[in-house]
Design an enzyme around this catalytic site. Structure first.
Site, PDB file in Angstrom:
ATOM      1  N   HIS A   1     -10.405 120.645 -30.005  1.00 13.67           N
ATOM      2  CA  HIS A   1     -11.403 119.638 -30.389  1.00 13.67           C
ATOM      3  C   HIS A   1     -10.879 118.214 -30.266  1.00 13.67           C
ATOM      4  O   HIS A   1     -11.635 117.265 -30.410  1.00 13.67           O
ATOM      5  CB  HIS A   1     -11.877 119.900 -31.821  1.00 13.67           C
TER       6      HIS A   1
ATOM      7  N   ASP B   1     -10.116 109.869 -29.530  1.00 10.96           N
ATOM      8  CA  ASP B   1     -10.997 110.843 -30.186  1.00 10.96           C
ATOM      9  C   ASP B   1     -11.415 111.909 -29.170  1.00 10.96           C
ATOM     10  O   ASP B   1     -11.765 111.562 -28.036  1.00 10.96           O
ATOM     11  CB  ASP B   1     -12.241 110.144 -30.727  1.00 10.96           C
TER      12      ASP B   1
HETATM   13  P1  ADP Z   1     -13.720 114.257 -36.755  1.00  8.59           P
HETATM   14  O1  ADP Z   1     -13.957 115.635 -36.247  1.00  8.59           O
HETATM   15  O2  ADP Z   1     -12.466 113.635 -36.225  1.00  8.59           O
HETATM   16  O3  ADP Z   1     -13.812 114.123 -38.227  1.00  8.59           O
HETATM   17  P2  ADP Z   1     -16.349 113.645 -35.620  1.00  8.59           P
HETATM   18  O4  ADP Z   1     -17.065 112.347 -35.532  1.00  8.59           O
HETATM   19  O5  ADP Z   1     -16.326 114.417 -34.348  1.00  8.59           O
HETATM   20  O6  ADP Z   1     -14.881 113.328 -36.167  1.00  8.59           O
HETATM   21  O7  ADP Z   1     -17.015 114.567 -36.708  1.00  8.59           O
HETATM   22  C1  ADP Z   1     -17.176 114.135 -38.025  1.00  8.59           C
HETATM   23  C2  ADP Z   1     -18.268 114.967 -38.691  1.00  8.59           C
HETATM   24  O8  ADP Z   1     -18.117 114.834 -40.082  1.00  8.59           O
HETATM   25  C3  ADP Z   1     -19.652 114.474 -38.358  1.00  8.59           C
HETATM   26  O9  ADP Z   1     -20.514 115.586 -38.256  1.00  8.59           O
HETATM   27  C4  ADP Z   1     -20.027 113.604 -39.553  1.00  8.59           C
HETATM   28  O10 ADP Z   1     -21.402 113.603 -39.840  1.00  8.59           O
HETATM   29  C5  ADP Z   1     -19.262 114.249 -40.672  1.00  8.59           C
HETATM   30  N1  ADP Z   1     -18.834 113.213 -41.631  1.00  8.59           N
HETATM   31  C6  ADP Z   1     -17.977 112.217 -41.414  1.00  8.59           C
HETATM   32  N2  ADP Z   1     -17.849 111.441 -42.532  1.00  8.59           N
HETATM   33  C7  ADP Z   1     -18.640 111.977 -43.456  1.00  8.59           C
HETATM   34  C8  ADP Z   1     -18.957 111.646 -44.809  1.00  8.59           C
HETATM   35  N3  ADP Z   1     -18.454 110.594 -45.432  1.00  8.59           N
HETATM   36  N4  ADP Z   1     -19.810 112.437 -45.450  1.00  8.59           N
HETATM   37  C9  ADP Z   1     -20.344 113.505 -44.840  1.00  8.59           C
HETATM   38  N5  ADP Z   1     -20.105 113.857 -43.579  1.00  8.59           N
HETATM   39  C10 ADP Z   1     -19.264 113.112 -42.886  1.00  8.59           C
HETATM   40  C1  G6P Z   2     -11.066 117.265 -36.971  1.00  6.85           C
HETATM   41  C2  G6P Z   2     -10.313 118.461 -36.444  1.00  6.85           C
HETATM   42  C3  G6P Z   2     -10.716 119.716 -37.214  1.00  6.85           C
HETATM   43  C4  G6P Z   2     -10.522 119.470 -38.711  1.00  6.85           C
HETATM   44  C5  G6P Z   2     -11.288 118.219 -39.151  1.00  6.85           C
HETATM   45  C6  G6P Z   2     -11.069 117.880 -40.625  1.00  6.85           C
HETATM   46  O1  G6P Z   2     -12.409 117.455 -36.729  1.00  6.85           O
HETATM   47  O2  G6P Z   2     -10.582 118.618 -35.048  1.00  6.85           O
HETATM   48  O3  G6P Z   2      -9.954 120.823 -36.798  1.00  6.85           O
HETATM   49  O4  G6P Z   2     -10.953 120.583 -39.453  1.00  6.85           O
HETATM   50  O5  G6P Z   2     -10.855 117.120 -38.378  1.00  6.85           O
HETATM   51  O6  G6P Z   2      -9.693 117.778 -40.912  1.00  6.85           O
HETATM   52  P1  G6P Z   2      -8.997 118.676 -42.043  1.00  6.85           P
HETATM   53  O7  G6P Z   2      -7.523 118.459 -41.857  1.00  6.85           O
HETATM   54  O8  G6P Z   2      -9.535 118.146 -43.316  1.00  6.85           O
HETATM   55  O9  G6P Z   2      -9.404 120.086 -41.771  1.00  6.85           O
END
Ligand code: ADP
Ligand code: G6P
Length: 457
Positions: free
Chosen positions: A152, A353
């Site tokens: 991912h 990212d």
């Molecule tokens: P990452 O996987 O690195 O966290 P992404 O943008 O691909 O970044 O995915 C983040 C996911 O988490 C999204 O679906 C977003 O809606 C959710 N998310 C991020 N911040 C929050 C928050 N403060 N509250 C709820 N959901 C969140």
């Molecule tokens: C990214 C990674 C996921 C991970 C998520 C939250 O989306 O690709 O594998 O689960 O971040 O991070 P955490 O360490 O809280 O699982």
């Protein structure tokens, strides 16, 4: 239909998920199967069987980690070696031998527990950087079913990868899968370049790589969302929480150093300095729940942002206007959808990212008749798909980002609609069902091609 077995570190639960992985897979696995993941409970004595959890549309089974494994496997090798390596922060890597040992051992233990649950005909889909060696371990145990992997996060280039002293072993892990899926074309090209440097590796045609006697297919599958469902959620969601008097610029990210939050805050400060007419007219709402807080780099970024937001608010706030609202909490999905919809600008400016699902959610949540504008970093995997509609920025260039915010705030309705439509088409065309099907079809094809051919005689 053969059963799908998904393995990921996070196991979906009833509470609000804040990681992109959980959000995407929950949608993708709604029609049955088995999901194996971390129980999030620490144990003194690791079990040799997975624990089954009842309820839900698919079976969930979990494993516990010991305190030491949590430190060395999760916080250590996964989040203090692989995460910084893949996000272009080799300077933050902590290459401790016990981290690698624990990573190998945890993957081996989990492989044993999964192998006992497997049925003939199962397809195994391993998710993300916590389990790079799981395919290798399953093969060592004699598992012959198709095993696919999806990363991912970005794949590192050959320079960064060279910082791993055991790079050859990592290439061997990768080669043990039938399919190695990546987010973007740039990741596929980085992976092929890295393999070129592995001893004894051969690059075959069409993204196939051979190492020793193993052949793996490498390809990109940009992860996606269900845009219609998200749009519905956004339409029905409350927008309370937005500043009525000011145009909101929204940022939603885990509080991670890869997300470019200090640069984003500085750019917003620069915007306010350069455009005093915006005083009281604009507000930045940054939602950033803390994550992996036991790792020092995450504590540092939190301190830095608190200082920066305090500084910008101190310099620009008036009695009835706060320029930045910075919230450290997870927000329920419906609420988030409403906030996206009400915000004039979506600011997604990571330094690195894999994809960034927030970018896609922001677009999906907009009112097509009066949409907001997405500002997107060229380093997000999503930029390969949304470059036509988003304002693409270099997140290291503070002045350029400030100018993009100004352009977004002043963009005429016609241009906003056009840009939004072009992004919406991409989201509808390549949604999460498409992502899953593309991956699983490629997995079957790649596994089939590795099976011994029947002699026609
Ligand atoms: P990452 O996987 O690195 O966290 P992404 O943008 O691909 O970044 O995915 C983040 C996911 O988490 C999204 O679906 C977003 O809606 C959710 N998310 C991020 N911040 C929050 C928050 N403060 N509250 C709820 N959901 C969140
Ligand atoms: C990214 C990674 C996921 C991970 C998520 C939250 O989306 O690709 O594998 O689960 O971040 O991070 P955490 O360490 O809280 O699982």
């Amino acid at each position: 239909m053969s059963r799908l077995v998904v393995v990921s570190n996070r196991l979906p639960s009833g509470s609000t998920p804040s990681g992109g992985l959980v959000v995407a897979l929950q949608d993708a696995l709604a029609d049955g199967g088995l999901w194996v993941g971390n129980s999030n409970k620490l144990t003194d004595t690791p079990a040799d069987r997975l624990t089954r959890h009842e309820g839900g549309k698919f079976t969930r089974m979990s494993f516990d980690l010991t305190e030491e494994e949590q430190r060395d496997f999760y916080l250590g090798y996964s989040n203090s070696v692989l995460w910084p390596l893949c996000h272009d922060r080799v300077d933050l890597m902590e290459l401790l031998p016990q981290y690698l040992e624990s990573y190998r051992a945890v993957n081996k233990r989990i492989a044993k527990m999964i192998a006992r649950e497997l049925q003939p005909g199962d397809r195994i889909w391993v998710q993300d950087y916590h389990f790079l060696s799981l395919g290798h371990e399953l093969r060592q145990l004699g598992v012959t079913q198709p095993i696919g992997f999806f990363l991912h996060i970005p794949f590192p280039g050959p320079n960064a990868f060279a910082a791993l002293s055991h790079g050859q072993e990592v290439c061997r892990w990768i080669a043990a899968f039938d399919l190695f899926g990546l987010q973007a074309r740039r990741d596929v090209s980085a992976c092929l370049q890295v393999f070129r440097t592995a001893k004894g590796a051969e690059l075959l045609l069409n993204g196939r790589m051979k190492l020793e006697d193993k052949i793996v297919q490498v390809a990109s599958f940009p992860i996606a969302i269900d845009p219609e469902e998200f749009a519905r959620t956004a339409r029905n969601a409350p927008t309370a929480g937005l500043d009525d008097a000011a145009a909101t610029i929204i940022g939603v990210d885990r509080l991670d150093y890869s997300k470019g939050l200090p640069q984003r805050f500085r750019a917003y400060g620069h915007l306010l300095d350069a455009h005093p007419e915006l005083s009281g007219q604009v507000a930045l709402l940054q939602i950033a729940p803390p994550t992996r807080e036991a790792v020092k780099a995450y504590q540092d970024i939190r301190d830095e942002l608190e200082q920066l937001s305090g500084h910008i608010n101190g310099a620009h706030a008036t009695l009835d206007w706060t320029p930045i609202r910075y919230i450290h909490r997870s927000v329920p999905r419906e609420r988030l959808a409403g906030l996206y919809r009400g915000a004039r600008v979506g600011l997604v400016t990571p330094l690195a990212d894999g994809m960034n699902l927030v970018a896609k959610e922001y677009v999906a949540a907009q009112d097509a008749d009066d949409p907001g504008v997405l500002i997107l970093s060229k380093f997000a995997g999503a930029a390969e798909q949304l470059f036509n509609g988003a304002l693409i920025v270099n997140p290291h260039d503070i002045a350029e980002m400030a100018e993009a915010m100004n352009q977004a705030l002043n963009m005429p309705l016609g241009e906003r609609r056009e840009r939004h439509q072009s992004m919406r088409r991409v989201l509808l065309d390549k949604d999460v069902a498409w992502w899953r099907e593309q991956f699983l079809t490629a997995l079957s094809a790649s596994w089939q091609s590795s099976q011994p051919q029947m002699d026609p005689a």
